[in-house]
Motif scaffolding. Structure first.
Motif, PDB file in Angstrom:
ATOM      1  N   ALA A 110       5.521  -8.551  -3.164  1.00 54.07           N
ATOM      2  CA  ALA A 110       6.122  -8.248  -1.860  1.00 54.07           C
ATOM      3  C   ALA A 110       5.029  -7.823  -0.889  1.00 54.07           C
ATOM      4  O   ALA A 110       3.953  -7.400  -1.304  1.00 54.07           O
ATOM      5  CB  ALA A 110       7.144  -7.136  -2.001  1.00 54.07           C
ATOM      6  N   VAL A 111       5.348  -7.949   0.401  1.00 56.27           N
ATOM      7  CA  VAL A 111       4.414  -7.535   1.438  1.00 56.27           C
ATOM      8  C   VAL A 111       5.176  -6.764   2.515  1.00 56.27           C
ATOM      9  O   VAL A 111       6.265  -7.154   2.913  1.00 56.27           O
ATOM     10  CB  VAL A 111       3.714  -8.752   2.082  1.00 56.27           C
ATOM     11  CG1 VAL A 111       2.922  -8.327   3.315  1.00 56.27           C
ATOM     12  CG2 VAL A 111       2.797  -9.445   1.097  1.00 56.27           C
ATOM     13  N   VAL A 112       4.595  -5.637   2.930  1.00 57.92           N
ATOM     14  CA  VAL A 112       5.073  -4.965   4.131  1.00 57.92           C
ATOM     15  C   VAL A 112       4.065  -5.336   5.212  1.00 57.92           C
ATOM     16  O   VAL A 112       2.912  -4.929   5.154  1.00 57.92           O
ATOM     17  CB  VAL A 112       5.138  -3.444   3.934  1.00 57.92           C
ATOM     18  CG1 VAL A 112       5.578  -2.764   5.209  1.00 57.92           C
ATOM     19  CG2 VAL A 112       6.078  -3.102   2.800  1.00 57.92           C
ATOM     20  N   ALA A 113       4.498  -6.133   6.192  1.00 51.58           N
ATOM     21  CA  ALA A 113       3.523  -6.817   7.025  1.00 51.58           C
ATOM     22  C   ALA A 113       3.005  -6.010   8.206  1.00 51.58           C
ATOM     23  O   ALA A 113       1.976  -6.342   8.768  1.00 51.58           O
ATOM     24  CB  ALA A 113       4.105  -8.137   7.522  1.00 51.58           C
ATOM     25  N   GLY A 114       3.706  -4.971   8.612  1.00 54.02           N
ATOM     26  CA  GLY A 114       3.262  -4.324   9.858  1.00 54.02           C
ATOM     27  C   GLY A 114       3.367  -2.824   9.862  1.00 54.02           C
ATOM     28  O   GLY A 114       3.783  -2.226  10.844  1.00 54.02           O
ATOM     29  N   GLY A 115       2.978  -2.180   8.776  1.00 55.33           N
ATOM     30  CA  GLY A 115       3.141  -0.730   8.703  1.00 55.33           C
ATOM     31  C   GLY A 115       4.469  -0.411   8.047  1.00 55.33           C
ATOM     32  O   GLY A 115       5.395  -1.212   8.091  1.00 55.33           O
ATOM     33  N   SER A 116       4.571   0.790   7.482  1.00 56.78           N
ATOM     34  CA  SER A 116       5.673   1.090   6.565  1.00 56.78           C
ATOM     35  C   SER A 116       7.064   0.908   7.153  1.00 56.78           C
ATOM     36  O   SER A 116       8.029   0.755   6.421  1.00 56.78           O
ATOM     37  CB  SER A 116       5.534   2.519   6.061  1.00 56.78           C
ATOM     38  OG  SER A 116       5.659   3.411   7.144  1.00 56.78           O
ATOM     39  N   SER A 117       7.193   0.925   8.485  1.00 56.80           N
ATOM     40  CA  SER A 117       8.559   0.912   9.011  1.00 56.80           C
ATOM     41  C   SER A 117       9.164  -0.487   9.136  1.00 56.80           C
ATOM     42  O   SER A 117      10.362  -0.610   9.335  1.00 56.80           O
ATOM     43  CB  SER A 117       8.608   1.607  10.366  1.00 56.80           C
ATOM     44  OG  SER A 117       7.659   1.048  11.220  1.00 56.80           O
ATOM     45  N   VAL A 118       8.367  -1.534   9.014  1.00 59.46           N
ATOM     46  CA  VAL A 118       8.962  -2.866   9.180  1.00 59.46           C
ATOM     47  C   VAL A 118       9.580  -3.311   7.855  1.00 59.46           C
ATOM     48  O   VAL A 118       9.204  -2.826   6.801  1.00 59.46           O
ATOM     49  CB  VAL A 118       7.931  -3.913   9.674  1.00 59.46           C
ATOM     50  CG1 VAL A 118       7.205  -3.414  10.904  1.00 59.46           C
ATOM     51  CG2 VAL A 118       6.953  -4.283   8.589  1.00 59.46           C
ATOM     52  N   GLY A 148      -0.320  -2.936   9.852  1.00 66.43           N
ATOM     53  CA  GLY A 148      -0.603  -2.317   8.550  1.00 66.43           C
ATOM     54  C   GLY A 148      -0.052  -3.216   7.464  1.00 66.43           C
ATOM     55  O   GLY A 148       1.140  -3.268   7.236  1.00 66.43           O
ATOM     56  N   PHE A 149      -0.951  -3.951   6.812  1.00 65.52           N
ATOM     57  CA  PHE A 149      -0.532  -5.024   5.905  1.00 65.52           C
ATOM     58  C   PHE A 149      -0.624  -4.498   4.471  1.00 65.52           C
ATOM     59  O   PHE A 149      -1.713  -4.346   3.921  1.00 65.52           O
ATOM     60  CB  PHE A 149      -1.471  -6.216   6.117  1.00 65.52           C
ATOM     61  CG  PHE A 149      -0.965  -7.521   5.602  1.00 65.52           C
ATOM     62  CD1 PHE A 149      -0.079  -8.291   6.356  1.00 65.52           C
ATOM     63  CD2 PHE A 149      -1.397  -8.012   4.379  1.00 65.52           C
ATOM     64  CE1 PHE A 149       0.371  -9.524   5.891  1.00 65.52           C
ATOM     65  CE2 PHE A 149      -0.944  -9.240   3.910  1.00 65.52           C
ATOM     66  CZ  PHE A 149      -0.064  -9.997   4.669  1.00 65.52           C
ATOM     67  N   ILE A 150       0.533  -4.182   3.875  1.00 62.33           N
ATOM     68  CA  ILE A 150       0.544  -3.571   2.546  1.00 62.33           C
ATOM     69  C   ILE A 150       0.999  -4.620   1.538  1.00 62.33           C
ATOM     70  O   ILE A 150       2.096  -5.151   1.636  1.00 62.33           O
ATOM     71  CB  ILE A 150       1.500  -2.359   2.499  1.00 62.33           C
ATOM     72  CG1 ILE A 150       1.182  -1.392   3.646  1.00 62.33           C
ATOM     73  CG2 ILE A 150       1.413  -1.658   1.156  1.00 62.33           C
ATOM     74  CD1 ILE A 150       2.204  -0.295   3.818  1.00 62.33           C
ATOM     75  N   VAL A 151       0.121  -4.929   0.602  1.00 60.96           N
ATOM     76  CA  VAL A 151       0.408  -5.987  -0.364  1.00 60.96           C
ATOM     77  C   VAL A 151       0.730  -5.352  -1.722  1.00 60.96           C
ATOM     78  O   VAL A 151       0.043  -4.437  -2.160  1.00 60.96           O
ATOM     79  CB  VAL A 151      -0.810  -6.923  -0.515  1.00 60.96           C
ATOM     80  CG1 VAL A 151      -0.504  -8.035  -1.501  1.00 60.96           C
ATOM     81  CG2 VAL A 151      -1.196  -7.498   0.842  1.00 60.96           C
ATOM     82  N   MET A 152       1.798  -5.842  -2.344  1.00 63.99           N
ATOM     83  CA  MET A 152       2.177  -5.296  -3.656  1.00 63.99           C
ATOM     84  C   MET A 152       2.233  -6.420  -4.675  1.00 63.99           C
ATOM     85  O   MET A 152       2.801  -7.474  -4.412  1.00 63.99           O
ATOM     86  CB  MET A 152       3.553  -4.644  -3.563  1.00 63.99           C
ATOM     87  CG  MET A 152       3.586  -3.492  -2.587  1.00 63.99           C
ATOM     88  SD  MET A 152       5.257  -2.973  -2.297  1.00 63.99           S
ATOM     89  CE  MET A 152       5.108  -2.419  -0.623  1.00 63.99           C
ATOM     90  N   ASP A 153       1.654  -6.164  -5.845  1.00 64.53           N
ATOM     91  CA  ASP A 153       1.705  -7.191  -6.883  1.00 64.53           C
ATOM     92  C   ASP A 153       2.852  -6.920  -7.845  1.00 64.53           C
ATOM     93  O   ASP A 153       3.642  -5.990  -7.641  1.00 64.53           O
ATOM     94  CB  ASP A 153       0.355  -7.305  -7.597  1.00 64.53           C
ATOM     95  CG  ASP A 153       0.063  -6.100  -8.480  1.00 64.53           C
ATOM     96  OD1 ASP A 153       0.948  -5.233  -8.609  1.00 64.53           O
ATOM     97  OD2 ASP A 153      -1.050  -6.027  -9.014  1.00 64.53           O
ATOM     98  N   GLU A 154       2.943  -7.732  -8.893  1.00 63.91           N
ATOM     99  CA  GLU A 154       4.106  -7.674  -9.782  1.00 63.91           C
ATOM    100  C   GLU A 154       4.267  -6.353 -10.529  1.00 63.91           C
ATOM    101  O   GLU A 154       5.315  -6.073 -11.080  1.00 63.91           O
ATOM    102  CB  GLU A 154       4.021  -8.825 -10.793  1.00 63.91           C
ATOM    103  CG  GLU A 154       2.704  -8.806 -11.569  1.00 63.91           C
ATOM    104  CD  GLU A 154       2.411 -10.122 -12.274  1.00 63.91           C
ATOM    105  OE1 GLU A 154       3.372 -10.755 -12.721  1.00 63.91           O
ATOM    106  OE2 GLU A 154       1.234 -10.505 -12.360  1.00 63.91           O
TER     107      GLU A 154
END
Lengths: 307, 435
Positions: B282-290, B329-335
């Protein structure tokens, strides 16, 4: 002053330009008046915080008929000519109001049986009208120890809904701000800064503006349920205020003195601490007659006029 | 190599000093603008460039400037919002720390365009070391005649101050920022009136993000057309992305808007792929609130087109299948990531940072955190999941400021896209990913 036409729940009314939706609804009166837990017409800057008065603006104005995208706080939104407002006719508004009532109650102790405000509490009224029959929360509520604000006022922070009315009273009464809000979020706390007492002749009005039982009169605490006391309009010569008050009597004994409130629970005039706390003898006062309480159902049931 | 506007010289040693910055062509835009442009022409130039606010909402900057109330004789104020505290966003700090003069240059241009004689940089309290850097840079700018009275003999005066906050996320909301700057409790104001009419000290005010302002010198030097030529669609120019999480190369990257998301995550020029060769979850693409997006929706839109790093492409599909560019703020999460635990962390943040002024946000953020805490630790019920959705729905849109929305969106989107994972927590009565 130019008049504008506004329609609230299909009832048309003409009000002065610059009136808020809430006050326009109060001109119509009855069921279309949104509840207000934080707005107080006599306190500058009040309103907009509790969100119980949210309404839907289905048509912005005659000139620009677009609806407003979100629900708006009716206490802080000014009417426009040709505005169409939905309050009790909008399911969306009613759902939001129900949710807000639930939000206000999740950290409220619901200790009405031991609360002095019970019977004249706006939060009680609100939850009778819009609350759920049961609770969806299982978590602990935030708790604070009761503290004294001055020698005559008790603060039960547990019951507070953070309407900021008392803060605004204190702000308007004194130049030296000693009373305000500490902390943030749901751990916010009303406080006299570093427990300093509010030392002002009119500080007692904080009790009257409090919509819930967070601020109570220490001279009246636990003396009686309010619906066992009978309100009378009375006055006395006072050098500080108008001296026009309501006496709450049980038999011949005066248990409590408050300001005179209109049917929306707002004080007609602020009264001084001298009248409120220091004069509880029957011969201190000229009694004018029984006071009619329209808003609060519990007190309203007391047909004491016949006595 | 993509066009660089903000990071171009960030490898040059001593860029934070006036001499080095000036030698690299710094402050040229001030000389050019004060001589050849009227304030309104600067505003027009910014409008034409298509520069959008980089703080998160993406509102066109030139348009925001044009709302400024010019009918009163009151002073006007220009404020830089440096209260960057969104989890996952750390791009502004980079500018302030390494390239403070570019920000100051932008502040002078913005203030000139708006007719402000006093301007403020409101910096987050935790960034006290950056405050020192900026204050030193401001002193250098004064010493060299770019701030103060009669700048470069043009007759334009400007005083610039850097003011630290006390560490509250809510003061990044522009009206709370203004309250805080006035010395009051940082509670957002009820709008309308907007700051462009009634702002700081009740005077017309414009508040812009650091990155927005740092773009201004380049626009004035190279012209609006050159800026508008970068990017795709209505997303013009470059954007700083602070990439973090389970990627091989976390850091701050300047991209031209319109870069494919897939390229950004996997190319060696940017994030360099997922750590240990893991699968993207999953990715949160623009900082935690998006809203959070699962791997398949962040790489491709619901229509099957490749998703681009731009305002429009990331928003495609609305909140059902899209998200927002936000603050970058691009937060990338792996499996290996537990979405519930991640959401609990976000919710704890919003609970902690809610100002407590309006009831839905004050009570709702705490309630959501407590329920998530229960689910993550194996005490949740199926009803709790629906309750979370209903709470988030009741907060959204009913609050004074967007913090309520920011707290509600991650919850709603995580349950929308990863409901199974919430149900697994309830069924197993523990986190399925915990050891």
């Amino acid at each position: 002053m130019s008049l504008v036409k506004v329609t609230i729940d299909q009832i048309e009314v003409e009000v002065e330009a610059g009136t808020t939706i809430l006050n326009a609804a109060r001109i119509i009166g009855g069921g279309v008046v949104p509840p207000a837990m934080c707005y107080y017409s006599k306190l500058e800057g009040s309103g907009g915080k509790c969100r119980t008065c949210l309404v839907k603006v289905a048509q912005g104005s005659a000139k620009d008929p677009r609806p407003m995208p979100k629900l708006v706080p009716s206490c802080r939104t000014l009417v426009q000519d040709g505005m169409v407002v939905q309050n009790i006719t909008s399911p969306e508004v009613m759902e939001a109001r129900k949710a807000i009532t639930e939000f206000l109650l999740i950290n409220h102790p619901l200790d009405c049986p031991v609360c002095d405000q019970a019977g004249e509490c706006h939060l009680q009224d609100l939850s009778y009208d819009h609350g759920l029959a049961d609770t969806q929360t299982v978590e602990d509520r935030r708790t604070f120890a009761p503290i004294d604000i001055g020698d005559k006022i008790k603060l039960h922070m547990n019951r507070c809904i953070l309407c900021y009315r008392c803060v605004m009273v204190a702000d308007q009464l004194t130049d030296q701000r000693v009373h305000g809000v500490l902390g943030r979020g749901d751990h916010c706390e009303i406080s006299t800064h570093i427990l300093k007492a509010v030392d002002n002749d009119f500080s007692g009005n904080m009790i009257d503006v409090c919509p819930v039982g967070a601020l109570t009169d220490k001279t009246f605490r636990f003396k009686s349920r309010v619906w066992f006391t009978k309100p009378f309009d009375a006055h006395r010569e006072c050098t500080k205020c108008s001296g026009k008050v309501v006496l709450w009597k049980k038999g011949d004994e005066i248990l409590r003195v408050t300001g005179r409130k209109n049917k929306y629970g707002e004080l007609e005039e602020f009264i001084c601490n001298d009248c409120r706390f220091e004069h509880k003898e029957p011969n201190d006062w000229q009694i004018e007659g029984p006071r009619k309480i329209e808003r609060h159902s519990v007190i309203g049931q007391n047909h004491y006029e016949k006595l | 190599m993509a066009q660089q506007i903000l990071l171009k010289n960030s490898d040059v040693p001593g860029l934070a000093s006036f001499e080095v910055y000036r030698k690299l062509g710094g402050y040229a835009s001030i000389e050019k603008t004060l001589k050849n442009f009227t304030p309104d022409q600067v505003t027009d130039e910014v409008k034409k460039s298509g520069l959008k606010g980089r703080g998160g909402a993406g509102f066109p900057a030139g348009m925001k400037w044009s709302f400024l109330d010019k009918s009163t004789s009151n002073p006007r104020y220009f404020i830089c919002n440096f209260d960057e505290s969104e989890p996952g966003t750390f791009k502004d700090r980079h500018i302030g720390q390494l390239n403070p003069h570019q920000l100051i240059e932008g502040m002078i241009l913005g203030s000139y365009a708006l007719g402000a004689r006093t301007s403020y940089i409101y910096i987050r309290g935790e960034l006290f070391y950056v405050l020192r850097i900026i204050e030193k840079a401001i002193a250098e700018a004064y010493a060299n005649g770019f701030l103060g009275k009669n700048i470069l003999g043009s007759g334009y005066d400007l005083d610039l101050y850097c003011h630290p906050g006390a560490g509250a996320y809510i003061c990044g909301e522009e009206t709370a920022l203004i309250e805080s700057l006035e010395g009051k409790r940082g509670n957002p104001r009820i709008k309308p009136p907007f700051p462009a009419i009634v702002g700081l000290y009740d005077c017309p005010t414009v508040v812009n993000n650091v990155e927005t302002i740092a773009n201004l010198p380049w626009i004035m030097n190279n012209g609006a057309e050159a800026y508008a030529a970068i990017g795709v669609g209505n997303s013009k120019g470059t954007k700083l992305i602070s990439a973090c999480g389970h990627i091989n190369k976390p850091g701050i990257y300047e991209i031209e808007l319109g870069l494919p998301v897939e390229e950004f995550i996997y190319s060696d020029e940017y994030c360099g792929g997922i750590r240990n060769g893991n699968k993207l979850k999953a990715v949160v693409a623009g900082g935690s609130s998006v809203p959070i997006l699962p791997a398949e929706l962040i790489l491709k839109t619901a229509k099957g087109e490749p998703r681009l790093m731009s305002y429009e492409s990331l928003a495609e599909g609305g909140f059902e299948t899209g998200t927002m560019l936000g603050s970058g703020g691009f937060i990338v999460m792996d499996e290996t990531t537990c979405i519930v635990k991640n959401l609990l962390t976000f919710s704890r943040f919003y609970h902690h940072e809610s100002c407590g002024q309006c009831s839905p946000c004050r009570e709702g953020t705490g309630w959501m955190e407590r329920i998530l805490h229960r689910i993550e630790n194996g005490h949740g019920t199926m009803k709790d999941i629906d309750l979370l959705v209903s709470i988030s729905k009741h907060i959204e849109g009913n609050t004074i400021c967007p913090l309520g929305d920011a707290a509600a969106w991650p919850v709603a989107s995580a349950i929308r896209h990863f409901r199974q994972e919430f149900e697994d927590h309830v069924k197993l009565q523990k986190c399925p990913l915990s050891k």
